[in-house]
Design a protein around this motif. Sequence first.
Motif, PDB file in Angstrom:
ATOM      1  N   ALA A 106       0.843  -1.191   0.000  1.00 46.69           N
ATOM      2  CA  ALA A 106       0.000   0.000   0.000  1.00 46.69           C
ATOM      3  C   ALA A 106       0.876   1.238   0.000  1.00 46.69           C
ATOM      4  N   VAL A 107       0.360   2.293  -0.627  1.00 44.46           N
ATOM      5  CA  VAL A 107       1.061   3.579  -0.675  1.00 44.46           C
ATOM      6  C   VAL A 107       0.084   4.680  -0.279  1.00 44.46           C
ATOM      7  N   ARG A 108       0.528   5.530   0.658  1.00 47.25           N
ATOM      8  CA  ARG A 108      -0.199   6.749   0.983  1.00 47.25           C
ATOM      9  C   ARG A 108       0.635   7.909   0.480  1.00 47.25           C
ATOM     10  N   ASN A 109       0.065   8.698  -0.419  1.00 48.47           N
ATOM     11  CA  ASN A 109       0.816   9.733  -1.118  1.00 48.47           C
ATOM     12  C   ASN A 109       0.099  11.079  -0.975  1.00 48.47           C
ATOM     13  N   TYR A 110       0.837  12.057  -0.444  1.00 51.78           N
ATOM     14  CA  TYR A 110       0.312  13.431  -0.422  1.00 51.78           C
ATOM     15  C   TYR A 110       1.122  14.257  -1.399  1.00 51.78           C
ATOM     16  N   GLU A 111       0.434  15.012  -2.267  1.00 51.27           N
ATOM     17  CA  GLU A 111       1.091  15.892  -3.232  1.00 51.27           C
ATOM     18  C   GLU A 111       0.501  17.296  -3.126  1.00 51.27           C
ATOM     19  N   SER A 112       1.385  18.280  -3.053  1.00 51.99           N
ATOM     20  CA  SER A 112       0.927  19.663  -2.931  1.00 51.99           C
ATOM     21  C   SER A 112       0.860  20.385  -4.275  1.00 51.99           C
ATOM     22  N   LEU A 113       1.706  19.994  -5.236  1.00 54.75           N
ATOM     23  CA  LEU A 113       1.782  20.736  -6.502  1.00 54.75           C
ATOM     24  C   LEU A 113       1.614  19.864  -7.744  1.00 54.75           C
ATOM     25  N   PHE A 114       1.700  18.551  -7.595  1.00 57.18           N
ATOM     26  CA  PHE A 114       1.624  17.644  -8.741  1.00 57.18           C
ATOM     27  C   PHE A 114       0.486  16.653  -8.567  1.00 57.18           C
ATOM     28  N   MET A 220       5.127   4.182   2.289  1.00 59.67           N
ATOM     29  CA  MET A 220       4.945   2.859   1.704  1.00 59.67           C
ATOM     30  C   MET A 220       4.953   1.784   2.780  1.00 59.67           C
ATOM     31  N   SER A 221       4.014   0.843   2.682  1.00 57.35           N
ATOM     32  CA  SER A 221       3.994  -0.314   3.581  1.00 57.35           C
ATOM     33  C   SER A 221       4.050  -1.582   2.734  1.00 57.35           C
ATOM     34  N   PHE A 222       4.514  -2.686   3.344  1.00 59.77           N
ATOM     35  CA  PHE A 222       4.852  -3.894   2.601  1.00 59.77           C
ATOM     36  C   PHE A 222       4.100  -5.115   3.129  1.00 59.77           C
ATOM     37  N   PRO A 223       4.009  -6.180   2.316  1.00 62.03           N
ATOM     38  CA  PRO A 223       3.210  -7.339   2.717  1.00 62.03           C
ATOM     39  C   PRO A 223       3.704  -8.045   3.973  1.00 62.03           C
ATOM     40  N   GLU A 224       5.021  -8.125   4.149  1.00 63.16           N
ATOM     41  CA  GLU A 224       5.576  -8.845   5.296  1.00 63.16           C
ATOM     42  C   GLU A 224       5.681  -7.933   6.508  1.00 63.16           C
ATOM     43  N   VAL A 225       5.244  -8.453   7.659  1.00 65.62           N
ATOM     44  CA  VAL A 225       5.259  -7.645   8.878  1.00 65.62           C
ATOM     45  C   VAL A 225       6.689  -7.287   9.280  1.00 65.62           C
ATOM     46  N   GLU A 226       7.662  -8.099   8.833  1.00 63.41           N
ATOM     47  CA  GLU A 226       9.066  -7.831   9.192  1.00 63.41           C
ATOM     48  C   GLU A 226       9.623  -6.607   8.466  1.00 63.41           C
ATOM     49  N   ASP A 227       8.950  -6.178   7.411  1.00 65.00           N
ATOM     50  CA  ASP A 227       9.467  -5.074   6.609  1.00 65.00           C
ATOM     51  C   ASP A 227       8.861  -3.756   7.072  1.00 65.00           C
ATOM     52  N   PRO A 228       9.653  -2.904   7.710  1.00 67.13           N
ATOM     53  CA  PRO A 228       9.113  -1.636   8.215  1.00 67.13           C
ATOM     54  C   PRO A 228       8.689  -0.702   7.095  1.00 67.13           C
ATOM     55  N   GLU A 229       7.752   0.176   7.411  1.00 72.09           N
ATOM     56  CA  GLU A 229       7.299   1.163   6.446  1.00 72.09           C
ATOM     57  C   GLU A 229       8.425   2.143   6.116  1.00 72.09           C
ATOM     58  N   ILE A 230       8.327   2.769   4.958  1.00 72.83           N
ATOM     59  CA  ILE A 230       9.326   3.730   4.500  1.00 72.83           C
ATOM     60  C   ILE A 230       8.630   5.030   4.145  1.00 72.83           C
ATOM     61  N   ILE A 231       9.262   6.136   4.509  1.00 79.17           N
ATOM     62  CA  ILE A 231       8.832   7.457   4.065  1.00 79.17           C
ATOM     63  C   ILE A 231       9.781   7.912   2.963  1.00 79.17           C
ATOM     64  N   TYR A 232       9.221   8.394   1.867  1.00 73.39           N
ATOM     65  CA  TYR A 232      10.036   8.919   0.776  1.00 73.39           C
ATOM     66  C   TYR A 232       9.682  10.389   0.570  1.00 73.39           C
ATOM     67  N   ILE A 233      10.727  11.227   0.528  1.00 70.72           N
ATOM     68  CA  ILE A 233      10.542  12.667   0.321  1.00 70.72           C
ATOM     69  C   ILE A 233      11.423  13.098  -0.841  1.00 70.72           C
ATOM     70  N   ASP A 234      10.817  13.736  -1.826  1.00 70.74           N
ATOM     71  CA  ASP A 234      11.531  14.250  -3.000  1.00 70.74           C
ATOM     72  C   ASP A 234      11.598  15.772  -2.870  1.00 70.74           C
ATOM     73  N   SER A 235      12.819  16.308  -2.819  1.00 62.79           N
ATOM     74  CA  SER A 235      12.962  17.750  -2.620  1.00 62.79           C
ATOM     75  C   SER A 235      14.070  18.298  -3.505  1.00 62.79           C
ATOM     76  N   MET A 236      14.181  19.620  -3.552  1.00 58.01           N
ATOM     77  CA  MET A 236      15.238  20.265  -4.323  1.00 58.01           C
ATOM     78  C   MET A 236      16.615  19.892  -3.794  1.00 58.01           C
ATOM     79  N   ALA A 237      16.691  19.537  -2.510  1.00 53.19           N
ATOM     80  CA  ALA A 237      17.971  19.173  -1.905  1.00 53.19           C
ATOM     81  C   ALA A 237      18.329  17.713  -2.147  1.00 53.19           C
ATOM     82  N   GLY A 238      17.430  16.957  -2.783  1.00 56.55           N
ATOM     83  CA  GLY A 238      17.684  15.545  -3.046  1.00 56.55           C
ATOM     84  C   GLY A 238      16.590  14.667  -2.474  1.00 56.55           C
ATOM     85  N   ASP A 239      16.639  13.390  -2.840  1.00 51.05           N
ATOM     86  CA  ASP A 239      15.655  12.429  -2.365  1.00 51.05           C
ATOM     87  C   ASP A 239      16.075  11.890  -1.002  1.00 51.05           C
ATOM     88  N   LEU A 240      15.075  11.594  -0.168  1.00 50.56           N
ATOM     89  CA  LEU A 240      15.357  11.156   1.193  1.00 50.56           C
ATOM     90  C   LEU A 240      14.442   9.999   1.546  1.00 50.56           C
TER      91      LEU A 240
END
Length: 279
Positions: A106-114, A220-240
């Motif tokens: 599953a993906v939860r995505n917030y977009e302010s400009l796109f 982002m969340s994943f099928p296996e409980v062992e796999d922690p969720e990830i936050i992805y941030i795309d910015s002018m300073a680079g991806d995080l």
Amino acid sequence: MPTVRLRRLAAELRRLRTGMQLTREDVTAQTGINTATLYRIETARVRPQQHTLIALLNLYGVPEPQHGEIQALSQGASNQGWLRPYHSELPEEYTAYISFEAEARAVRNYESLFVPGLLQTEDYARAVIKGVLPMASTREIEQRVQARIERQGVLTKSDPLHLWAIMDEASLRRMVGGPEVMHEQIRRLTAAIAEPHMMLQVIPFNAGAHAGMPGSFVLMSFPEVEDPEIIYIDSMAGDLFLEAEADVRRYGAIFDNLRAVALSPDDTSRLLASLANEM
């Protein structure tokens, strides 16, 4: 480049080492494995070579039956079925993101400009990429467009990704590519609302200031409980990429706040219809 399985392997090797109360320096002293190499293995930068993995498992006292499980995890850690020949020319952070997205549940995505990338039409994607990367060549732009369209296959596979997308109204009012491109894009969003595995909401201008104004993010969340969720941030300073529990909780709470101030899916559908008529 990291994959979900490589992250799981790294986490398991960290857990085994700390469970034995060993520092990385202790491991180096007892196995000869370079400390920097061990750090890269434990942070999912690289996949360990077979002899290195066996040396670690022996040092950590892992029972023989578990050896096979961990080695199988390591062998699958570099398996990236999504990879295309031209992807090697895309930024490493972006290809890492594609890898995680392809394996997510599953993906939860917030977009302010796109408009969210998974919901962009080809013409909208091309206009956005041209605008955001004015110095890019035609070839580079087309590679990114192709990658973006290919990514959308996660929404149409037999077990599709669950997408919950929230957008600020500004992302729909900005005339990317012109009225015809935006009209087609809004039609695509309207169709997405009807899909059972997609949720779409818009935060209207009259909602005032809200928690998403500092910038966009993906959780982002994943099928296996062992796999922690990830936050992805795309910015002018680079991806995080963020995966600390505190960060995941914080962004999860922000997303919950945004969905509360956003229009309901039905009201969002009516807003999209109104915008389509305007265009």
